[in-house]
Design a protein around this motif. Structure first.
Motif, mmCIF file in Angstrom:
data_model
loop_
_atom_site.group_PDB
_atom_site.id
_atom_site.type_symbol
_atom_site.label_atom_id
_atom_site.label_comp_id
_atom_site.label_asym_id
_atom_site.label_seq_id
_atom_site.Cartn_x
_atom_site.Cartn_y
_atom_site.Cartn_z
ATOM 1 N N ARG B 390 0.825 -1.211 0.000
ATOM 2 C CA ARG B 390 0.000 0.000 0.000
ATOM 3 C C ARG B 390 0.856 1.256 0.000
ATOM 4 O O ARG B 390 0.472 2.276 -0.557
ATOM 5 N N CYS B 391 2.030 1.187 0.645
ATOM 6 C CA CYS B 391 2.880 2.377 0.759
ATOM 7 C C CYS B 391 3.465 2.780 -0.596
ATOM 8 O O CYS B 391 3.363 3.922 -1.013
ATOM 9 N N GLU B 392 4.110 1.835 -1.262
ATOM 10 C CA GLU B 392 4.806 2.150 -2.502
ATOM 11 C C GLU B 392 3.992 1.743 -3.730
ATOM 12 O O GLU B 392 4.465 1.807 -4.858
ATOM 13 N N GLU B 393 2.781 1.294 -3.485
ATOM 14 C CA GLU B 393 1.809 1.006 -4.545
ATOM 15 C C GLU B 393 2.347 0.009 -5.577
ATOM 16 O O GLU B 393 2.476 0.313 -6.762
ATOM 17 N N VAL B 394 2.655 -1.159 -5.080
ATOM 18 C CA VAL B 394 3.182 -2.226 -5.931
ATOM 19 C C VAL B 394 2.111 -3.302 -6.103
ATOM 20 O O VAL B 394 1.458 -3.699 -5.135
ATOM 21 N N THR B 395 1.922 -3.741 -7.345
ATOM 22 C CA THR B 395 0.855 -4.705 -7.638
ATOM 23 C C THR B 395 1.367 -6.146 -7.646
ATOM 24 O O THR B 395 2.573 -6.399 -7.703
ATOM 25 N N VAL B 396 0.413 -7.067 -7.620
ATOM 26 C CA VAL B 396 0.732 -8.496 -7.743
ATOM 27 C C VAL B 396 1.533 -8.741 -9.024
ATOM 28 O O VAL B 396 2.520 -9.479 -9.018
ATOM 29 N N ARG B 397 1.112 -8.091 -10.100
ATOM 30 C CA ARG B 397 1.782 -8.325 -11.386
ATOM 31 C C ARG B 397 3.252 -7.934 -11.318
ATOM 32 O O ARG B 397 4.125 -8.671 -11.796
ATOM 33 N N GLN B 398 3.529 -6.796 -10.705
ATOM 34 C CA GLN B 398 4.934 -6.356 -10.600
ATOM 35 C C GLN B 398 5.764 -7.349 -9.784
ATOM 36 O O GLN B 398 6.918 -7.600 -10.102
ATOM 37 N N ILE B 399 5.144 -7.894 -8.741
ATOM 38 C CA ILE B 399 5.877 -8.868 -7.925
ATOM 39 C C ILE B 399 6.138 -10.131 -8.751
ATOM 40 O O ILE B 399 7.245 -10.670 -8.761
ATOM 41 N N ARG B 400 5.101 -10.580 -9.462
ATOM 42 C CA ARG B 400 5.285 -11.777 -10.302
ATOM 43 C C ARG B 400 6.388 -11.554 -11.348
ATOM 44 O O ARG B 400 7.208 -12.438 -11.594
ATOM 45 N N ASP B 401 6.401 -10.359 -11.954
ATOM 46 C CA ASP B 401 7.439 -10.060 -12.957
ATOM 47 C C ASP B 401 8.829 -10.116 -12.332
ATOM 48 O O ASP B 401 9.769 -10.638 -12.930
ATOM 49 N N ALA B 402 8.939 -9.558 -11.129
ATOM 50 C CA ALA B 402 10.246 -9.565 -10.449
ATOM 51 C C ALA B 402 10.694 -11.003 -10.183
ATOM 52 O O ALA B 402 11.864 -11.349 -10.346
ATOM 53 N N VAL B 403 9.744 -11.846 -9.782
ATOM 54 C CA VAL B 403 10.079 -13.253 -9.511
ATOM 55 C C VAL B 403 10.523 -13.933 -10.801
ATOM 56 O O VAL B 403 11.514 -14.668 -10.830
ATOM 57 N N LYS B 404 9.803 -13.639 -11.895
ATOM 58 C CA LYS B 404 10.173 -14.242 -13.192
ATOM 59 C C LYS B 404 11.592 -13.849 -13.590
ATOM 60 O O LYS B 404 12.289 -14.587 -14.258
ATOM 61 N N LYS B 405 12.011 -12.655 -13.182
ATOM 62 C CA LYS B 405 13.351 -12.195 -13.537
ATOM 63 C C LYS B 405 14.376 -12.611 -12.489
ATOM 64 O O LYS B 405 15.502 -12.119 -12.498
ATOM 65 N N GLY B 406 13.974 -13.456 -11.544
ATOM 66 C CA GLY B 406 14.984 -14.048 -10.674
ATOM 67 C C GLY B 406 14.957 -13.594 -9.230
ATOM 68 O O GLY B 406 15.841 -13.961 -8.471
ATOM 69 N N ALA B 407 13.981 -12.772 -8.833
ATOM 70 C CA ALA B 407 13.933 -12.342 -7.429
ATOM 71 C C ALA B 407 13.190 -13.390 -6.614
ATOM 72 O O ALA B 407 11.975 -13.504 -6.710
ATOM 73 N N LEU B 408 13.931 -14.167 -5.853
ATOM 74 C CA LEU B 408 13.318 -15.294 -5.146
ATOM 75 C C LEU B 408 13.293 -15.116 -3.639
ATOM 76 O O LEU B 408 13.210 -16.087 -2.901
#
Lengths: 372, 469, 97
Positions: B390-408
């Motif tokens: 809620r603070c930095e307004e990050v969506t589920v999609r952005q998190i999924r994209d980060a994971v796809k690019k290797g953020a585990l």
């Protein structure tokens, strides 16, 4: 055990490794970027984000020139990387200030820059000293503290969002089909008939060339391919405040305002080994110093703080070296991975892929640390 | 500099903290209690002293348990404990120096801003498990317990079209309280999953050792039904709609979608331990699979992996106020033993019946924890555009994209997309980030770790920080 | 969105966005504003969207307001005091890209 082959492997996914991998993949798509999972020791993630020339290269004029060249390449490098990755870097070539408190600091700074000028190849130095009133006139929106005596100014300096840079390099690299392999701790690097075999806890990578850009792990990994690259950790603590109106459009070594309006304060230098804790005493002295420069910061709220470990060579200058016993194995380390990212991705691929070295490149060889 | 020192510093004046203070004081130990609120009680007995004296009618309505807690509070007030209220912790060093400020983020001259503890008890309780869904940041959408806080502290009750969504006993309790206060509830959307109801049945016999909990649950449901409230079970999605504030709630059950007018949407998805301080101190944590949250690893007395630091109450395994109170006493007895105030034999003797009582209260927990197991639909928001941070307004999609690019890991995701970097320090998004990484990568959550928690735990001014120098 | 059960408590004077109110003492700024029917406390830092109180227990930092000239104050934690000047917090920083 999985196996994978490629032309080049870069070991280390920090800003140096990623800059190299991004640069190399532009010329040859067969690149692996091998990264660990635990990022606690990754200096790039605690970086202050300066693209910085001022004061660098004392005792090694070639490094001063190398830094200036890097900042000259930065605007073009940034816009290309932004376009390719789709990520804004918030890069601004604002010019950099080192703000002095008291008459003595001002004199010392002036003398130091004078010495820098004397040692330079063409007798010039890009920095100039600003009096307190010159400085205040450059800063119409923020009031200087009573003790501020002036500043040194360098037009080449600026800053970037360091996490955005790291992300953009990774995105850009993967967009060009570079293979990012994370979650690996490298156990061994061995020369064999057809290049190098990199053994990790879960995989064997067979490559023709290997570039070690592993931050504080560089010494250990370089040794596996007969290179001596000494590095040590130095702790720095960084503070970030709440967002506020943009009033300070310059970079300084210890204080800057991000594109989002938050202030970033930093630059402790602590020899504490691998300790990554923040300490209230150091955070306090950083805050106190910043308030002496800009009293208005007194009321701004601290939102985050962290500690990170710089990767320092004995003379704090970069090392670029290819193994003599195992040609094809390279080591790259520097405390200025952000500033030098432009050159690392533009110039070093020629060296790594074709053996074409930039001018006077050998001054950066790690043999300068060998005890005669 | 010598700091003001206390044998025992207790963070939190809820049931666990108060109980521990009582036991410690009985043995003459020097105790300091710090709490964020202006009076003792914690969230569960919030504002109890003021309610009792100034709003006796509402005090009566809050029920037997709340009323009987006023004895505990009275004893606490009289036990000779030093207590500083309206204190927020922003840093605790490894040597147990505790840094605190008032709600405005300032020092008060009335109390020292830095104290030293020989032994630290963390009794800061739980928080609601965030329930991210589309539109949940709109004004008019609130956590269910927020309504309870407003009721207890300000005598405010919801008005207009009120919708509750979620699952768990606390939601039912709060709904019942609202009924008693004359609130009209438009609908209760039950998002609990049916499979856990079946899976929990084998745990029922043990739970029957403490039938009062089960009886209370059943009677709450009965009461709500009798009041004629629209209760929809098996709800699969909920959306909050509106532009400047909440206007409607849309939900789906199977193939049926319905839209309700709404002025207030209250969300509840169970409660989870508040681990911010134990994380800051570097205590070891473990993943509790049944309720899918992190809890500090502790022994039976509440000792964490960090020497001199123990916990009691719902900032560990969530088990309610009675267990919290008993755990508070137990933690204090072991502290007294560690400080050589009492012998081991003393400790064990005095604790025996407390353990027995605690075990009997805990008997119902495996059943409840299974019955109200959080369902995946709500841990991992199905709509990819849902804001998680809620603070930095990050969506589920952005998190999924980060994971796809290797953020585990949560920290990797944080450094890539700023998720968890805002003023709440990841308190709200932490667990969902873990769940989304686990879902996207197929890795079990317990292998992913958690955000590295660093000071300040709450924002403080640079001026205040500089004064430490 | 909320109504008060009784009206017999001691009052303090506060102002919100220039408008003056007398509100019950012994409560947080957030509950005082909610009792007066004000739900929108701030605009969010990235997308400039309306936000209000959410958790009411100091966890979520969504109820941030400017109180007596100081931004980013947690409205659910700060008690109301006589003559408090309260303003919506409009995202004052530059939005990051």
């Amino acid at each position: 055990m999985k196996r994978e082959e490629a032309e080049v492997a870069v070991v280390g996914g920090g800003v140096i490794g990623a800059s190299l991998a991004y640069g190399i993949v532009n010329r040859n798509p067969s690149v692996l970027l091998i990264d660990k999972e635990n990022m606690e020791l990754t200096a790039s993630r605690g970086n202050f984000g300066l693209v910085w020339v001022q004061g660098k290269g004392f005792g090694m004029p070639h490094y001063a020139d190398w830094s200036i060249e890097a900042t000259e390449h930065w605007p073009e490098f940034a816009s290309r990387l932004e376009e390719e990755s789709g990520i804004s870097l918030d890069y601004e070539k604002t010019g950099g200030l080192e703000i002095c408190l008291g008459a003595q600091e001002f004199e010392e700074r002036k003398n130091f820059l004078g010495q820098m000028q004397e040692q330079s190849k063409d007798g010039t130095n890009p920095c100039e000293m600003l009096s307190r009133s010159d400085l205040q006139s450059k800063l119409p929106d923020i009031v200087l503290g009573d003790e501020v005596s002036g500043a040194s100014y360098c037009p080449h300096d600026g800053f970037v969002n360091p996490l955005a840079l790291l992300k953009a390099l990774h995105w850009g690299f993967q967009q060009k089909n570079g293979k990012y392999r994370h979650g690996h701790s490298v156990l061994n690097i061995q020369k064999n008939g057809c290049g190098f075999c990199i053994e990790t806890d879960s995989c064997l990578f067979q490559v023709n060339k290997v570039v070690i850009a592993s931050g504080l792990g560089t010494t250990k990994l370089s040794k596996m391919v007969s290179m001596h690259v000494p590095v040590r950790p130095e702790r720095g603590q960084v503070l970030v405040t709440e967002r506020t109106k943009r009033v300070f459009p310059f970079a300084t070594g210890r204080l800057r305002q991000n594109a989002d309006g938050s202030f970033m304060l930093g630059a402790s230098n602590e020899d504490v080994g691998y300790n990554l804790e923040t300490s209230p005493e150091v955070l306090s002295s950083i805050a106190s110093h910043a308030i002496r420069i800009f009293p208005v910061l007194n009321n701004l709220q601290l939102i985050r703080s962290w500690a990170s470990l710089r990767v320092l060579t004995p003379d704090q200058k970069p090392v670029y070296v290819e193994s003599e016993e195992c040609p094809g194995a390279f080591a790259v380390t520097s405390h200025s991975g952000v500033t030098l990212a432009s050159l690392h991705s533009n110039h070093l691929p020629d060296w790594i892929l074709d053996g074409k070295k930039p001018l006077d490149f050998d001054v950066f060889h790690s043999r300068r640390f060998d005890v005669p | 500099m010598t700091l003001p020192a206390f044998d025992y510093v207790i963070l939190g004046a809820g049931p666990a903290g108060m109980a521990a203070a009582l036991t410690a004081r009985e043995h003459g130990v020097k105790v300091l209690v710090l709490d964020e609120q202006s009076q003792p009680g914690g969230q569960i007995y919030r504002n109890i002293e003021t309610l009792k004296t100034t709003r006796p009618q509402e005090f009566q309505k809050l029920g037997q348990e709340y009323q009987s807690a006023s004895q505990l509070v009275e004893n606490f007030r009289q036990c000779g404990v030093e207590h500083w209220f309206e204190r927020s912790i922003w840093q605790i060093s490894k040597d147990l120096s505790i840094y605190h400020v008032n709600p405005e983020g300032e020092h008060d001259s009335s109390v020292p801003s830095l104290v030293q503890a020989k032994h630290l008890l963390i009794a800061v309780g739980a928080m609601e498990r965030p329930m991210p869904l589309p539109g949940w940041t709109l004004p008019g959408v609130m956590a269910c317990t927020a309504a309870d806080v407003l009721y207890k502290t300000s005598g405010l009750v919801p008005e207009g079209k009120v919708v509750l969504a979620g699952s768990g006993p606390l939601m039912l309790l709060i709904a019942c309280r609202m009924l008693d206060a004359g609130v009209r509830i438009s609908a209760i959307l039950d998002t609990g999953n049916k499979t856990s109801t079946l899976e929990s049945l084998p745990l029922l016999p043990k739970a029957l050792r403490t039938p009062s909990y089960l009886f209370k649950g059943a009677s709450m449901i009965w009461k709500l039904r009798k009041a004629g409230i629209k209760m929809v079970s098996g709800v699969q999605t909920v959306e909050a709609l509106g532009t400047q504030k909440l206007e409607q709630v849309r939900f789906r059950k199977g193939s049926m979608t319905e839209t309700l007018g709404a002025d207030l949407l209250l969300l509840h998805h169970g409660v989870v331990p508040n681990v911010q301080i134990t994380r800051l101190l570097g205590c070891e944590h473990q993943w509790y699979e049944q309720q899918r949250y992190w809890e500090p690893k502790v022994d039976e007395w509440g000792n964490t992996s960090v020497k001199g630091v123990s916990i009691a109450g719902d900032c560990g395994r969530v088990a309610g106020s009675k267990v919290a109170e008993l755990s508070g006493h137990l933690a204090a007895f072991d502290m007294l033993y560690q400080m050589k105030v009492i012998t081991q034999k003393d400790r064990d003797q005095k604790s025996k019946h407390l353990f027995e009582q605690r075990n009997s209260h805990l008997a119902v927990r495996p059943f409840l924890d299974k019955l109200f197991q959080p369902s995946k639909n709500w841990l991992v928001p199905q709509d990819d555009s849902t804001l998680v941070c809620r603070c930095e307004e990050v969506t589920v999609r952005q998190i999924r994209d980060a994971v796809k690019k290797g953020a585990l890991s949560p920290d990797r995701v944080k450094s890539l997309i700023r998720c968890g970097m805002g003023p709440c320090q990841g308190r709200v998004c932490g667990l969902n980030v873990t769940e989304i990484i686990a879902d996207e990568s197929g890795l079990p959550p317990e292998t992913l770790g958690y955000f590295k928690i660093r000071p300040p735990l709450r924002p403080i001014t640079l001026g205040l920080l500089a004064q430490l120098h | 969105m909320f109504r008060k059960l009784s009206e017999d408590r001691i009052k303090v004077r506060i102002s919100f966005e220039g408008e003056e109110f007398f509100v019950d003492t012994d409560q947080s700024v957030a509950s005082a504003l909610l009792a007066e029917g004000h739900q929108v406390f701030r605009s969010s830092v990235i997308n400039n969207q309306p936000r209000g109180a959410f958790c009411m227990m100091g966890v979520c930092f969504d109820c941030l307001l400017e109180i007596n000239g100081r931004p980013n104050q947690q409205a659910c934690m700060v008690p109301v005091k006589e003559n408090m000047v309260i303003k919506r917090q409009i995202s004052s920083g530059n939005n990051p890209s």
